[in-house]
Design an enzyme around this catalytic site. Sequence first.
Site, mmCIF file in Angstrom:
data_model
loop_
_atom_site.group_PDB
_atom_site.id
_atom_site.type_symbol
_atom_site.label_atom_id
_atom_site.label_comp_id
_atom_site.label_asym_id
_atom_site.label_seq_id
_atom_site.Cartn_x
_atom_site.Cartn_y
_atom_site.Cartn_z
ATOM 1 N N GLY A 76 0.829 -1.202 0.000
ATOM 2 C CA GLY A 76 0.000 0.000 0.000
ATOM 3 C C GLY A 76 0.856 1.242 0.000
ATOM 4 O O GLY A 76 1.989 1.225 -0.493
ATOM 5 N N SER A 77 0.323 2.313 0.591
ATOM 6 C CA SER A 77 1.006 3.607 0.530
ATOM 7 C C SER A 77 2.099 3.708 1.592
ATOM 8 O O SER A 77 2.089 2.968 2.585
ATOM 9 C CB SER A 77 -0.010 4.722 0.730
ATOM 10 O OG SER A 77 -0.560 4.617 2.023
ATOM 11 N N THR B 154 0.761 4.744 5.303
ATOM 12 C CA THR B 154 0.088 3.618 5.954
ATOM 13 C C THR B 154 1.085 2.517 6.272
ATOM 14 O O THR B 154 1.034 1.905 7.347
ATOM 15 C CB THR B 154 -1.065 3.074 5.074
ATOM 16 O OG1 THR B 154 -1.930 4.151 4.750
ATOM 17 C CG2 THR B 154 -1.857 2.006 5.779
ATOM 18 N N GLU C 35 5.598 -3.518 0.946
ATOM 19 C CA GLU C 35 5.799 -3.173 -0.466
ATOM 20 C C GLU C 35 5.021 -1.879 -0.676
ATOM 21 O O GLU C 35 3.791 -1.884 -0.654
ATOM 22 C CB GLU C 35 5.297 -4.315 -1.361
ATOM 23 C CG GLU C 35 5.915 -4.268 -2.736
ATOM 24 C CD GLU C 35 5.101 -3.451 -3.690
ATOM 25 O OE1 GLU C 35 5.353 -2.219 -3.770
ATOM 26 O OE2 GLU C 35 4.213 -4.018 -4.344
ATOM 27 N N CYS D 47 2.052 -0.068 -8.866
ATOM 28 C CA CYS D 47 3.175 0.501 -8.110
ATOM 29 C C CYS D 47 4.491 0.404 -8.863
ATOM 30 O O CYS D 47 5.379 1.219 -8.664
ATOM 31 C CB CYS D 47 3.282 -0.176 -6.752
ATOM 32 S SG CYS D 47 3.418 -1.949 -6.868
HETATM 33 O O1 TXE Z 1 -3.750 3.041 0.439
HETATM 34 P P1 TXE Z 1 -3.477 2.565 1.922
HETATM 35 P P2 TXE Z 1 -5.039 3.755 -0.182
HETATM 36 C C1 TXE Z 1 -0.852 4.359 -3.043
HETATM 37 C C2 TXE Z 1 -1.433 5.249 -4.105
HETATM 38 C C3 TXE Z 1 -2.755 5.647 -3.536
HETATM 39 C C4 TXE Z 1 -2.410 5.757 -2.086
HETATM 40 C C5 TXE Z 1 -3.568 5.656 -1.149
HETATM 41 O O2 TXE Z 1 -0.611 6.373 -4.277
HETATM 42 O O3 TXE Z 1 -3.221 6.864 -4.033
HETATM 43 O O4 TXE Z 1 -1.524 4.681 -1.865
HETATM 44 O O5 TXE Z 1 -4.339 4.481 -1.415
HETATM 45 C C6 TXE Z 1 -5.257 -0.740 4.729
HETATM 46 N N1 TXE Z 1 -3.441 -0.333 9.473
HETATM 47 N N2 TXE Z 1 -1.048 2.951 -3.309
HETATM 48 O O6 TXE Z 1 -5.598 4.782 0.734
HETATM 49 O O7 TXE Z 1 -4.040 3.508 2.915
HETATM 50 C C7 TXE Z 1 -6.350 -0.338 3.759
HETATM 51 O O8 TXE Z 1 -7.624 -0.643 4.314
HETATM 52 C C8 TXE Z 1 -3.565 -1.423 8.694
HETATM 53 C C9 TXE Z 1 0.122 2.214 -3.651
HETATM 54 O O9 TXE Z 1 -5.962 2.730 -0.619
HETATM 55 O O10 TXE Z 1 -2.029 2.283 1.995
HETATM 56 C C10 TXE Z 1 -5.969 -1.165 2.544
HETATM 57 O O11 TXE Z 1 -6.366 -2.518 2.737
HETATM 58 N N3 TXE Z 1 -4.088 -1.367 7.462
HETATM 59 C C11 TXE Z 1 -0.089 0.754 -3.560
HETATM 60 C C12 TXE Z 1 -4.433 -1.091 2.559
HETATM 61 O O12 TXE Z 1 -4.098 -0.782 3.908
HETATM 62 C C13 TXE Z 1 -4.480 -0.171 6.996
HETATM 63 C C14 TXE Z 1 -1.399 0.234 -3.953
HETATM 64 C C15 TXE Z 1 -3.820 -0.041 1.636
HETATM 65 O O13 TXE Z 1 -4.326 1.205 2.020
HETATM 66 C C16 TXE Z 1 -4.363 1.004 7.759
HETATM 67 C C17 TXE Z 1 -2.496 1.074 -3.538
HETATM 68 C C18 TXE Z 1 -3.820 0.887 9.056
HETATM 69 N N4 TXE Z 1 -3.642 1.945 9.844
HETATM 70 C C19 TXE Z 1 -2.282 2.392 -3.267
HETATM 71 N N5 TXE Z 1 -4.844 2.047 7.026
HETATM 72 C C20 TXE Z 1 1.032 -0.125 -4.027
HETATM 73 N N6 TXE Z 1 2.204 -0.046 -3.395
HETATM 74 O O14 TXE Z 1 0.858 -0.948 -4.900
HETATM 75 C C21 TXE Z 1 -5.232 1.542 5.833
HETATM 76 N N7 TXE Z 1 -5.018 0.203 5.807
#
Ligand code: TXE
Length: 495
Positions: free
Chosen positions: A246-247, A250, A269, A303
């Site tokens: 994810g981001s 986070t 990742e 990503c």
């Molecule tokens: O990601 P988050 P979001 C990037 C991309 C996008 C930005 C935000 O730039 O605009 O991230 O996307 C869970 N504890 N990527 O808001 O917040 C959430 O529920 C545990 C890059 O969707 O990182 C989801 O299942 N989990 C990326 C997951 O984390 C938590 C792909 C990802 O959410 C949490 C997608 C917490 N405190 C977006 N908060 C890549 N690397 O491929 C949220 N989540």
Amino acid sequence: MKEVPLLPSVQAFLERDHGNFIDGQFVIEASAEKIPVINPDTGNVISYIRNSSASAINDAVQSSLTSFRGKWAETSPYQKGMIINKLADLLEQNSEELAQIETLCSGKSIHLSRAFEVGQSAVFLRYYAGWATKINGETITPSLPSFNGEKYTAFTRREPVGVVAGIVPWNFSVMIGIWKIASALVTGCTVVIKPSEFTPLTLLRVAELAIEAGVPAGAFNIVNGNGRAGQELISHPGVSKVTFTGSVPTGISVAKGAMEANLTRATLELGGKNPAALLHDVDAELAVQGLITTAYVHQGQVCASPERIYVHRSRIDEILEKLSKGLAQLKIGSPMDESAQFGPLANSGHFQKVKNYFDIARKESEIICGGESLGGRGYYVQPTVVLAKSSNDTLLREEVFGPITTFLPFDTDEELISLMNDSPFGLTASLWTNDMSKALRLIPRIEAGTVWVNTHTFLDPSVPFGGVKASGMGREFGGAFIDDYTELKSVMIRY
Ligand code: TXE
């Protein structure tokens, strides 16, 4: 526009009440908050999931612990491999149903859902299945001298860490989920997955197929919900390892939460701001086609995709012209329309974020083509090309995670390397050239987990994948994942 007809099984699946998948069964928490699932093509609600309570998360972790110590531990490596292979077969047999569900909640083209979310997931499963019978330690000859004629021998065992918590994003919710599920199961771990709240449905169907394949109840559970549910899962004391995609913000909060809760290890990742470098001898047709297919696939929400494009000054006008022409020919349309090549962004928040980058590009840089959202239904924007004024332009510094590439010319190799490494991220990079001697000299100087030559975003299950710098910690794929999912136990015997 002709959309693929919805399968009756998909319609029936959408109409179900959705919650969690725990201990081999769908479980609905009637009192939990409902979260709508929205089709990015229309902006309409297509289903609901429940925001799991702490008690549901505890049930899932306890069920995975029981399976870890019981049924899954008793399953031989050979059987584990057979079961994972069978899951791959079932994914393929249910391909259209899975692909349609995923397209409806992610906005991913039906082609991509079929080819990647289902097809590549099956390929990855089969690759990982082969590892189930190859998780081994080593024998060691101890080094110290014998004092009274006694002897020593030693060996190591690779033992599964326990229950793995997998946090999955919305961009490739099935495939990224499968990477985590397969890594856990073949090493003997069990796994609780929390899908993204934007794309929570398809993995629920995969969990049902896993039971059909022979995965014992509890070895693979799913809890749905938002970030709060994710945080509760990763800090549960029964969880031994967290794997997160994810981001960056986070990811940092997840790694901290896991560490503080129980010294739980985490692999991350995270995002990227990946450079592609087109050298003086670049094959323009190959590179432009490569950029269209790798930077704009799934509307750039990948990503590993390139976002910063550095082109030798002698070639930049030609490349920009060819790329603008190529993008103008992409057919934009519903992801359920098989003839469309470019669809909507995945959710409304992300749509706003990308539109904001259009505004920034207009102010700071030059928009070469695109740069507008499309009126009408859903979260559609144009594929966009930006020419930066300098390496300080925001569009060269921040991850957009959308269909925008930003270009800057360079003159020398030294300047190129310094531009490519001028980012807090280090996930992927590419060089586009036929001068292999130059490419092989540049590769060691590039700060990235993966460097491709004459391609980009090409993930192979046998090649380790992960980031350096702010792009993450740990590796998926190849044999590299084994260290992250196992503990090394040393055994020493005196005789
Ligand atoms: O990601 P988050 P979001 C990037 C991309 C996008 C930005 C935000 O730039 O605009 O991230 O996307 C869970 N504890 N990527 O808001 O917040 C959430 O529920 C545990 C890059 O969707 O990182 C989801 O299942 N989990 C990326 C997951 O984390 C938590 C792909 C990802 O959410 C949490 C997608 C917490 N405190 C977006 N908060 C890549 N690397 O491929 C949220 N989540």
